[in-house]
Motif scaffolding. Sequence first.
Motif, short mmCIF file in Angstrom:
data_model
loop_
_atom_site.label_atom_id
_atom_site.label_comp_id
_atom_site.label_asym_id
_atom_site.label_seq_id
_atom_site.Cartn_x
_atom_site.Cartn_y
_atom_site.Cartn_z
N LYS A 75 14.49 54.27 66.00
CA LYS A 75 15.26 53.03 65.91
C LYS A 75 14.78 52.15 64.76
O LYS A 75 15.57 51.72 63.91
CB LYS A 75 15.14 52.26 67.22
CG LYS A 75 15.90 50.94 67.26
CD LYS A 75 15.71 50.25 68.61
CE LYS A 75 16.41 48.91 68.66
NZ LYS A 75 16.23 48.26 70.00
N SER A 76 13.48 51.87 64.68
CA SER A 76 12.98 50.96 63.65
C SER A 76 12.92 51.64 62.29
O SER A 76 13.11 50.97 61.26
CB SER A 76 11.61 50.41 64.04
OG SER A 76 10.67 51.45 64.25
N PHE A 77 12.70 52.94 62.25
CA PHE A 77 12.69 53.66 60.97
C PHE A 77 14.06 53.56 60.31
O PHE A 77 14.16 53.38 59.09
CB PHE A 77 12.31 55.12 61.20
CG PHE A 77 11.81 55.85 59.98
CD1 PHE A 77 10.48 55.77 59.60
CD2 PHE A 77 12.67 56.63 59.22
CE1 PHE A 77 10.00 56.46 58.48
CE2 PHE A 77 12.21 57.31 58.10
CZ PHE A 77 10.88 57.23 57.74
N ILE A 78 15.10 53.65 61.12
CA ILE A 78 16.46 53.50 60.60
C ILE A 78 16.76 52.04 60.28
O ILE A 78 17.28 51.72 59.21
CB ILE A 78 17.48 54.06 61.61
CG1 ILE A 78 17.36 55.59 61.70
CG2 ILE A 78 18.91 53.67 61.22
CD1 ILE A 78 18.18 56.21 62.81
N ALA A 79 16.44 51.14 61.21
CA ALA A 79 16.78 49.72 61.05
C ALA A 79 16.14 49.10 59.82
O ALA A 79 16.72 48.21 59.17
CB ALA A 79 16.37 48.94 62.30
N GLU A 80 14.94 49.55 59.46
CA GLU A 80 14.22 49.00 58.31
C GLU A 80 14.66 49.61 56.98
O GLU A 80 14.14 49.25 55.93
CB GLU A 80 12.72 49.21 58.49
CG GLU A 80 12.12 48.41 59.65
CD GLU A 80 10.66 48.73 59.89
OE1 GLU A 80 10.09 49.55 59.12
OE2 GLU A 80 10.08 48.18 60.84
#
Length: 266
Positions: A75-80
């Motif tokens: 989730k955060s790897f994509i969101a960032e």
Amino acid sequence: MRIWLGALALLASTAQAQTTPQEAAPPRILVAGDSTVQTYDVVHYPQAGWGQFLACGMKPGAVVLNRAIGGRSTKSFIAEGRWDRLMAEIKPGDTVLIQFGHNDATKAKPERFADPAMFRDNLLRMIWQSRGAGANPVLVTPVARRNFDEAGKSKADFADYSAVMRELAASTNTPLIDLEGASRNMIDRMGPEGARKFYMNLAVGAYPAFPQGQHDDTHFNELGARAMANLVAEQLAGLSVPAASLVMAQRPDLERKAALGTYACH
């Protein structure tokens, strides 16, 4: 979901048709993952991730681009925007190793947490986009923590997430490195005390970066990261991806019995 899988197959066939052996660049390995995978600066020694040492098990000239970073989930790897930046680096014929799960399971941190259903969707996006760029995605189940039950057997702390990876590997025909299984088997043979030497369990004053010592059964020291990289390389060599040809048959830098005191391969 049928639409996703249909698009996946169409993009894969299109990329294959557009890329000839003469046009393809030499295979490289790109790595997406978390703190158990990432490359650490020397000031953090002895902490290390398995992606940091993967090149030590590859033939001369092999290129490993480790984009793993601590504290990230799918989730955060994509969101960032980290996944998009990795995608911008991909060349046809590359292999993309994808290991997440540790942080996806962290309910206390909503910016990271992805339940198994969201985890599946995020991985499916990574598979779909990698193949659309002419690359070869490989799913890597989350590496084991030093966590043993009362019978002395290691636990699968992220079993639900590993199950998603195994199901996706089967349903999308994506190669799988079962690092969870391999790492658990290895530390089971070592036992709880024997496995301690692979993790960040440090005495007070032993390392400048950790003057107060450390008790950490999730992250790896140099020796443990080398050992985990060896498990990845061993399974990578048996997959039908271009990067399999890069793996050395003998990997002495990853099979060391004692730490070198450096992140170098030799």
